[in-house]
Design a protein around this motif. Structure first.
Motif, PDB file in Angstrom:
ATOM      1  N   ILE A   1      -0.691  14.144   2.072  1.00 16.69           N
ATOM      2  CA  ILE A   1       0.480  14.109   1.278  1.00 16.69           C
ATOM      3  C   ILE A   1       0.537  13.773   0.007  1.00 16.69           C
ATOM      4  O   ILE A   1      -0.502  13.182  -0.406  1.00 16.69           O
ATOM      5  N   ILE A   2       1.265  14.376  -0.964  1.00 14.26           N
ATOM      6  CA  ILE A   2       1.225  13.821  -2.493  1.00 14.26           C
ATOM      7  C   ILE A   2       2.603  13.559  -2.871  1.00 14.26           C
ATOM      8  O   ILE A   2       3.727  13.743  -2.226  1.00 14.26           O
ATOM      9  N   GLY A   3       2.569  13.044  -3.932  1.00 13.21           N
ATOM     10  CA  GLY A   3       3.872  12.593  -4.893  1.00 13.21           C
ATOM     11  C   GLY A   3       4.263  11.066  -4.490  1.00 13.21           C
ATOM     12  O   GLY A   3       3.658  10.316  -3.662  1.00 13.21           O
ATOM     13  N   TYR A   4       5.002  10.460  -5.485  1.00  5.55           N
ATOM     14  CA  TYR A   4       5.663   9.203  -5.478  1.00  5.55           C
ATOM     15  C   TYR A   4       4.664   8.211  -5.320  1.00  5.55           C
ATOM     16  O   TYR A   4       4.382   7.546  -4.450  1.00  5.55           O
ATOM     17  N   GLY A   5       3.571   8.311  -6.267  1.00  5.32           N
ATOM     18  CA  GLY A   5       2.268   7.684  -6.392  1.00  5.32           C
ATOM     19  C   GLY A   5       1.039   8.049  -5.608  1.00  5.32           C
ATOM     20  O   GLY A   5      -0.070   7.814  -6.073  1.00  5.32           O
ATOM     21  N   LEU A   6       1.257   9.013  -4.740  1.00  5.16           N
ATOM     22  CA  LEU A   6       0.085   9.606  -4.049  1.00  5.16           C
ATOM     23  C   LEU A   6      -0.373  10.679  -4.658  1.00  5.16           C
ATOM     24  O   LEU A   6       0.323  11.467  -5.155  1.00  5.16           O
ATOM     25  N   ASP A   7      -1.745  10.658  -4.651  1.00  7.84           N
ATOM     26  CA  ASP A   7      -2.405  11.806  -5.677  1.00  7.84           C
ATOM     27  C   ASP A   7      -3.291  12.849  -4.627  1.00  7.84           C
ATOM     28  O   ASP A   7      -3.942  12.708  -3.736  1.00  7.84           O
TER      29      ASP A   7
ATOM     30  N   GLU B   1       0.638  -1.075   0.054  1.00 16.00           N
ATOM     31  CA  GLU B   1       0.007   0.002   0.098  1.00 16.00           C
ATOM     32  C   GLU B   1       0.878   1.386  -0.059  1.00 16.00           C
ATOM     33  O   GLU B   1       2.053   1.257   0.476  1.00 16.00           O
ATOM     34  N   ASP B   2       0.288   2.308  -0.524  1.00 11.98           N
ATOM     35  CA  ASP B   2       1.117   3.491  -0.464  1.00 11.98           C
ATOM     36  C   ASP B   2       0.899   4.152   0.851  1.00 11.98           C
ATOM     37  O   ASP B   2       1.859   4.597   1.480  1.00 11.98           O
ATOM     38  N   ILE B   3      -0.139   4.280   1.536  1.00 11.20           N
ATOM     39  CA  ILE B   3      -0.740   4.767   2.907  1.00 11.20           C
ATOM     40  C   ILE B   3      -1.590   4.160   3.413  1.00 11.20           C
ATOM     41  O   ILE B   3      -2.559   3.646   2.906  1.00 11.20           O
TER      42      ILE B   3
END
Ligand code: IMP
Ligand code: MG
Length: 180
Positions: free
Chosen positions: A157-163, A103-105
């Motif tokens: 948070i955003i970036g590195y996959g997170l939108d 998972e990303d987060i």
């Protein structure tokens, strides 16, 4: 690294790619040690986890491992329980296998909690959770990620996959919403 703006919101640098890389190398070693003879299946939760999964999977090059991708579909529930998630694309036979959810987060933990309940019905030997980011203060479910890149406060948070509404996934570094 500089500030970035999406939809009128300003984000400031938070975790540089170099730090992400270093942490993923450590996680890769840990997973490789724990799963050396288990031939784990990395189950990547799209879309957000694609960047992390790509780096994490290759950080485990010393062990036999497989990778597969799933997507979760949310529905507005008619009852007060709210969202129900359906798993799209689970075509692998996971019975008796070690599954590592990537998972990303993990925020409230609702997504991963529902996913684990669904996966358990397919009788895997073991389910582990690898998440790049974990917001422990936001958790409302009994979920304990096994491999965590970074514990972070309850911030967006955003970036590195997170939108943010589909944008910013292609940023190499991670950014946090600026508070004024
Ligand atoms: P949870 O079900 O509350 O744990 O949330 C999980 C999902 O919410 C993640 O897979 C993300 O898609 C999204 N999410 C949670 N926090 C953030 C964030 O800070 N930035 C972008 N997406 C987030
Ligand atoms: Mg996600």
């Amino acid at each position: 690294m500089k500030q970035v703006t999406y939809e009128g919101l300003t984000f400031e640098p938070y975790i540089p790619k170099s730090e992400i890389d270093a942490r993923i190398a450590e996680l890769g070693k840990e997973i490789s040690r724990d799963c050396a003879d288990k031939k784990p299946l990395f189950l990547v939760v799209l879309n957000g986890a694609f960047a992390f999964a790509s780096d994490l999977f290759r950080a485990c090059e010393d062990i036999d491992a497989e990778i597969s991708f799933i997507r979760l579909q949310s529905y507005e529930g008619t009852s007060s329980t709210g969202h129900v998630k359906e798993v799209l694309g689970l075509h692998d036979d996971i019975e008796n296998r070690t599954v590592i959810i990537v998972e990303d987060i993990v925020d409230t933990g609702n997504t991963i909690y529902n996913l684990m309940n669904t996966l358990r019905q397919h009788r895997p030997a073991d389910i582990r959770i690898a998440t790049l980011l974990f917001k422990p203060d936001a958790l409302v479910r009994p979920v304990k990620p096994d491999y965590v890149g970074f514990n972070i406060p309850t911030k967006f948070i955003i970036g590195y996959g997170l939108d943010l509404n589909g944008l910013a996934r292609n940023l190499n570094d991670i950014y946090v919403l600026k508070e004024d």
